[in-house]
Design an enzyme around this catalytic site. Sequence first.
Site, PDB file in Angstrom:
ATOM      1  N   CYS A  34     -10.855  33.626  77.270  1.00 38.27           N
ATOM      2  CA  CYS A  34     -11.643  33.056  75.876  1.00 38.27           C
ATOM      3  C   CYS A  34     -12.940  33.928  75.636  1.00 38.27           C
ATOM      4  O   CYS A  34     -13.843  34.059  76.273  1.00 38.27           O
ATOM      5  CB  CYS A  34     -12.098  31.722  76.755  1.00 38.27           C
ATOM      6  SG  CYS A  34     -12.897  30.776  75.163  1.00 38.27           S
ATOM      7  N   CYS A  90      -8.228  26.886  73.011  1.00 38.94           N
ATOM      8  CA  CYS A  90      -9.512  27.629  72.903  1.00 38.94           C
ATOM      9  C   CYS A  90     -10.605  26.782  73.256  1.00 38.94           C
ATOM     10  O   CYS A  90     -11.524  26.462  72.268  1.00 38.94           O
ATOM     11  CB  CYS A  90      -9.551  28.322  71.769  1.00 38.94           C
ATOM     12  SG  CYS A  90     -10.910  29.820  72.263  1.00 38.94           S
TER      13      CYS A  90
HETATM   14  C1  LIG Z   1     -10.473  27.914  65.973  1.00 42.57           C
HETATM   15  C2  LIG Z   1      -9.726  28.524  67.006  1.00 42.57           C
HETATM   16  C3  LIG Z   1     -10.237  29.549  67.743  1.00 42.57           C
HETATM   17  C4  LIG Z   1      -9.247  30.150  68.734  1.00 42.57           C
HETATM   18  N1  LIG Z   1      -9.663  30.936  69.403  1.00 42.57           N
HETATM   19  C5  LIG Z   1      -8.983  31.779  70.515  1.00 42.57           C
HETATM   20  C6  LIG Z   1      -9.429  33.122  70.944  1.00 42.57           C
HETATM   21  O1  LIG Z   1     -10.567  33.515  70.611  1.00 42.57           O
HETATM   22  N2  LIG Z   1      -8.499  33.685  71.668  1.00 42.57           N
HETATM   23  C7  LIG Z   1      -7.192  32.951  72.060  1.00 42.57           C
HETATM   24  O2  LIG Z   1      -6.526  33.660  72.642  1.00 42.57           O
HETATM   25  N3  LIG Z   1      -6.807  32.085  71.279  1.00 42.57           N
HETATM   26  C8  LIG Z   1      -7.774  31.295  70.497  1.00 42.57           C
HETATM   27  N4  LIG Z   1      -7.187  29.998  69.796  1.00 42.57           N
HETATM   28  C9  LIG Z   1      -5.970  29.512  70.375  1.00 42.57           C
HETATM   29  C10 LIG Z   1      -4.768  29.973  69.918  1.00 42.57           C
HETATM   30  O3  LIG Z   1      -4.688  30.144  68.789  1.00 42.57           O
HETATM   31  C11 LIG Z   1      -3.597  29.108  70.329  1.00 42.57           C
HETATM   32  O4  LIG Z   1      -3.714  28.687  71.865  1.00 42.57           O
HETATM   33  C12 LIG Z   1      -2.340  29.843  70.216  1.00 42.57           C
HETATM   34  O5  LIG Z   1      -1.895  30.151  68.813  1.00 42.57           O
HETATM   35  C13 LIG Z   1      -1.370  29.013  70.898  1.00 42.57           C
HETATM   36  O6  LIG Z   1       0.125  29.493  70.889  1.00 42.57           O
HETATM   37  P1  LIG Z   1       1.325  28.536  70.607  1.00 42.57           P
HETATM   38  O7  LIG Z   1       2.550  29.282  70.110  1.00 42.57           O
HETATM   39  O8  LIG Z   1       1.398  27.619  71.738  1.00 42.57           O
HETATM   40  O9  LIG Z   1       0.960  27.585  69.422  1.00 42.57           O
HETATM   41  P2  LIG Z   1       0.636  27.902  67.946  1.00 42.57           P
HETATM   42  O10 LIG Z   1       0.284  29.262  67.638  1.00 42.57           O
HETATM   43  O11 LIG Z   1      -0.280  26.844  67.227  1.00 42.57           O
HETATM   44  O12 LIG Z   1       2.074  27.681  67.197  1.00 42.57           O
HETATM   45  C14 LIG Z   1       2.767  26.503  66.963  1.00 42.57           C
HETATM   46  C15 LIG Z   1       3.716  26.510  65.840  1.00 42.57           C
HETATM   47  O13 LIG Z   1       4.810  25.490  66.078  1.00 42.57           O
HETATM   48  C16 LIG Z   1       4.691  24.860  64.709  1.00 42.57           C
HETATM   49  N5  LIG Z   1       5.321  23.485  64.906  1.00 42.57           N
HETATM   50  C17 LIG Z   1       4.434  22.485  64.714  1.00 42.57           C
HETATM   51  N6  LIG Z   1       5.167  21.352  64.778  1.00 42.57           N
HETATM   52  C18 LIG Z   1       6.397  21.675  64.669  1.00 42.57           C
HETATM   53  C19 LIG Z   1       7.681  20.976  64.638  1.00 42.57           C
HETATM   54  N7  LIG Z   1       7.858  19.726  64.593  1.00 42.57           N
HETATM   55  N8  LIG Z   1       8.894  21.723  64.708  1.00 42.57           N
HETATM   56  C20 LIG Z   1       8.616  23.216  64.712  1.00 42.57           C
HETATM   57  N9  LIG Z   1       7.605  23.856  64.600  1.00 42.57           N
HETATM   58  C21 LIG Z   1       6.537  23.190  64.706  1.00 42.57           C
HETATM   59  C22 LIG Z   1       3.441  25.172  63.897  1.00 42.57           C
HETATM   60  O14 LIG Z   1       3.481  25.203  62.661  1.00 42.57           O
HETATM   61  C23 LIG Z   1       2.935  26.368  64.604  1.00 42.57           C
HETATM   62  O15 LIG Z   1       3.374  27.542  63.796  1.00 42.57           O
HETATM   63  C24 LIG Z   1      -8.148  29.673  69.015  1.00 42.57           C
HETATM   64  C25 LIG Z   1      -7.739  28.436  68.259  1.00 42.57           C
HETATM   65  C26 LIG Z   1      -8.432  28.161  67.122  1.00 42.57           C
HETATM   66  C27 LIG Z   1      -7.894  26.777  66.324  1.00 42.57           C
END
Ligand SMILES: Cc1cc2nc3c(=O)[nH]c(=O)nc-3n(C[C@H](O)[C@H](O)[C@H](O)COP(=O)(O)OP(=O)(O)OC[C@H]3O[C@@H](n4cnc5c(N)ncnc54)[C@H](O)[C@@H]3O)c2cc1C
Length: 441
Positions: free
Chosen positions: A368, A186
């Site tokens: 975003c 983000c």
């Molecule tokens: C402050 C902030 C604001 C945001 N605002 C927005 C917004 O307004 N709109 C939007 O769409 N997105 C937003 N985002 C971004 C969004 O949260 C992420 O892009 C999204 O969560 C990505 O999904 P993901 O599944 O790739 O990763 P994540 O949701 O981060 O999930 C990754 C998972 O993998 C796990 N993991 C880590 N290491 C390991 C390992 N070694 N083995 C197994 N599991 C592991 C973690 O514990 C976690 O549960 C924001 C993020 C933040 C921090």
Amino acid sequence: MLAAKIATRTACHRHWARLSSTAAAPSSYKVVVIGGGAGGLAVSSTLSKQLGKNEVAVVEPSATHYQQPLFTFVGGGLKSFEETYRPTSEVIAPEAQWINQAAAQIDPDSNTITLADGTKVAYEYLVVAAGIELDFAGIKGLKSAIGKNGVASNYSPQYVQKTFEFLQNVKEGNALFTMPATPVKCAGAPQKIAYLADELFREKGIRDKVAVNYYTALGKIFAIDKYANAMNEIARSRDVSVNLFHDLIEVDGAAKRATFKVLGSGPQTGETVTVPYEFLHVTPPMKPFDFIKNSDIANAAGFVDVDKGTLQHTKYPNIYSIGDCSSLPTSKTAAAAAAQSSVLKHNLLNQIRGTNAPAAEYNGYTSCPLVTGKNKLVLAEFSGYTGAPQETFFFNQAKEHAFSYWVTAEALPAIYWSSMLKGTWDGPAVIRRFANPTSAN
Ligand SMILES: Cc1cc2nc3c(=O)[nH]c(=O)nc-3n(C[C@H](O)[C@H](O)[C@H](O)COP(=O)(O)OP(=O)(O)OC[C@H]3O[C@@H](n4cnc5c(N)ncnc54)[C@H](O)[C@@H]3O)c2cc1C
């Protein structure tokens, strides 16, 4: 032609046969999903229902699942921290097996992963959805400074509540908000909190005593021109100073000073600038996790090397990736992961079932929501592949709008829990068809 990109099940069976003949794995699954975050759950919920109980394992070390997009609202005092999390046990589909550990190693040639405790888990198909690592240690002095004396970050559940606490303590001086040079999740969140802080200082009647300064290592306030123009105007009208090409490199928590390195190619390039602060919101540098970076499935930058259309690995046909840990060249958001999830599920299920249906293709959609105050928000939606806006609604979403705020603060959080994590939300494309049929804006 795209169908040809999805390699056949036979190739995977070859991997699997090799594994079966050699390994004594304590557990094996049809599909292993690494990461139970936004993308991992959107995928594993559907797959586990479609493939049956215990065919799908989710490897997730955290007992708590956070809806991270809500962190901005918590930092700005607009939502409670309690609204952002639920126990992982409640958000993982009952048909899936939760392995409550971290993945430590991926061995794609033997179709196994190794967990943090050393046990091996075998898979026929692997989905990597581990997100991106926050690197607080990447800035000198930050690890010891954060959480104290006015230094906070919305990016971590550990420090997000400190943002609002410290903002309320500010009486005068500099409030600094930073954006690093690395890829981040983000990319709008580093500046959203600056506008919420501005509003808070105005409400408290101290705005004339507090300077609000946004420092970004990048050369633009936002990647897409349409929204960059809008944000520059909003920053100007709110007296938020925007300092481009300034990369935070050091925090002196005791002296309350932040040091930036000047990037770019201007007269000050290479110099350092030290700024005193009363409040400092840091967006930490981010990097791919080592267990991915050091594996054979990573590209040179350390992200899972997948085809940008099909989300299938470029070398290992039984591996897919979604979200922040993937090499997909779009802005890393939950909105992007939602759109990617339906593509991934379609293509992976095609492969598992051996159907010859045409492959689905991800078009780079991401969003975003740039919250700029209570009931004000610029709802950026675009393709990270083309840079073209892909707005869901008929009005110009580059303009601050109360409806956009409601969508982001109320509708999307509810959709996240009730639909995205259950695998039934793949983004607003279906709404766009009638809410903005001509894609006029
Ligand atoms: C402050 C902030 C604001 C945001 N605002 C927005 C917004 O307004 N709109 C939007 O769409 N997105 C937003 N985002 C971004 C969004 O949260 C992420 O892009 C999204 O969560 C990505 O999904 P993901 O599944 O790739 O990763 P994540 O949701 O981060 O999930 C990754 C998972 O993998 C796990 N993991 C880590 N290491 C390991 C390992 N070694 N083995 C197994 N599991 C592991 C973690 O514990 C976690 O549960 C924001 C993020 C933040 C921090």
